[in-house]
Design a protein around this motif. Structure first.
Motif, PDB file in Angstrom:
ATOM      1  N   CYS A  40       0.933  -0.256  -0.905  1.00  0.00           N
ATOM      2  CA  CYS A  40       2.097  -1.015  -0.464  1.00  0.00           C
ATOM      3  C   CYS A  40       2.540  -1.925  -1.609  1.00  0.00           C
ATOM      4  CB  CYS A  40       1.761  -1.865   0.760  1.00  0.00           C
ATOM      5  SG  CYS A  40       3.106  -3.020   1.142  1.00  0.00           S
TER       6      CYS A  40
ATOM      7  N   SER B 271       4.518  -4.404  -1.665  1.00  0.00           N
ATOM      8  CA  SER B 271       4.580  -5.831  -1.317  1.00  0.00           C
ATOM      9  C   SER B 271       3.196  -6.433  -1.197  1.00  0.00           C
ATOM     10  CB  SER B 271       5.331  -6.035   0.002  1.00  0.00           C
ATOM     11  OG  SER B 271       6.663  -5.603  -0.144  1.00  0.00           O
TER      12      SER B 271
ATOM     13  N   VAL C  23       1.020  -3.950   7.644  1.00  0.00           N
ATOM     14  CA  VAL C  23       0.981  -5.411   7.531  1.00  0.00           C
ATOM     15  C   VAL C  23       2.388  -5.995   7.404  1.00  0.00           C
ATOM     16  CG1 VAL C  23       0.187  -7.369   6.133  1.00  0.00           C
ATOM     17  CG2 VAL C  23      -1.326  -5.406   6.503  1.00  0.00           C
TER      18      VAL C  23
HETATM   19 ZN   LIG Z   1       2.526  -4.254   3.002  1.00  0.00          ZN
END
Ligand SMILES: [Zn+2]
Length: 275
Positions: free
Chosen positions: A255, A257, A237
């Motif tokens: 992830c 983020s 993503v």
């Molecule tokens: Zn990500």
């Protein structure tokens, strides 16, 4: 360990072949693989299997007369496959069914540890054996999921893998699902907001369906997973490198983020020692 998408893909592939002919010979079975002795395996002979069913990560093969159920749990390394008449198979499979006409269902297990299991049960015994399992993860829906999440306060990754709460998800698909839902693996189930529960329910269906479609086409782990086992590879993503953390004997991939607002999760085992 194969999870819902993998087992469901196998179920679909086995459904036709196992019910095409009556059973001519049941067994032999490895002594560590066959978990029951009464009724004996030979009581399958002459009967026809009705179909292949799946419950959580297990495969069930009820007989057409509804008197017996053959239950198979493949664990980590077990594999079931159909050999056509005359096709060469393994010399010493962990379990074998020979069908009239010559095709065979064979269970093999990689490695020396025999962990896969085969049970021959009555339908009532099968119900008892599977009674502890929660509802199937596929198509669970936000309402049911919300009840499960508020039932006890647990880390989401841990709760998703608990077969008593929700059945069919293991550590690989828990990683994929939580990433898709943009939720932290450490988020507490009771603190999940309604829109997050909604997102999680959608992510469960989206990821399990994606996995099932890929597995039906024969995709390997590397092609199927996008987060699980992808340490350091860019998030699909946002491009942030996928991170890894150890939690309750399991390794979680996520992830930073997309899922934890940039925070790096601490190893819970280590922090417990230091506390
Ligand atoms: Zn990500």
């Amino acid at each position: 360990m194969p999870e819902l998408p993998e087992i469901e893909a196998w179920r679909r592939a086995l459904d036709g072949p196992v019910s095409a002919f009556p059973i001519e010979k049941a067994g032999p079975a490895h002594v560590a693989t066959l978990k029951t002795f009464d009724p004996p395996l030979s009581s399958l002979e002459g009967r026809r299997l009705a179909r292949a069913e799946r419950r959580a990560k297990r495969l069930l093969f009820p007989t057409e007369d509804d008197e017996l159920v053959l239950l198979v749990h493949l664990m980590t390394a077990g594999r079931l496959r159909i050999l056509r008449a005359g096709e060469k198979g393994p010399k010493t499979p962990a379990f074998r069914l020979l069908f009239q006409g010559g095709s065979q269902l064979v269970l093999t297990e990689a490695g020396s540890k025999k962990r896969a299991g085969v049970w021959l049960l009555t339908p009532e015994e099968a119900e008892l054996e599977l009674g502890h399992l929660g509802p199937d993860a596929l198509h669970i829906g936000a309402d049911r999921l919300s009840e499960i999440l508020t039932g006890e306060s647990r880390r989401l990754h841990s709760l998703l893998r608990d077969q008593r709460a929700i059945a069919g998800i293991g550590r690989a698909w828990a990683n994929e699902i939580l990433h898709h839902a943009q939720l932290s693996p450490y988020a507490l189930s009771r603190e999940t907001a309604p829109e997050e529960v909604e997102r999680l329910a959608l992510a469960i269906d989206a990821e399990l369906t994606r996995g099932l479609e890929l597995r039906e086409r024969g995709a390997n782990d590397k092609r199927t997973y996008r987060v699980h086992d992808k340490l350091g590879e860019p998030c699909y993503v946002c491009g942030t490198p996928i991170a890894r953390v150890d939690f309750e004997e399991h390794t979680i991939y996520y992830c930073p983020s997309c899922q934890t607002g940039g925070r790096v999760l601490k190893d819970r085992r280590l922090s417990r020692l230091l506390r």
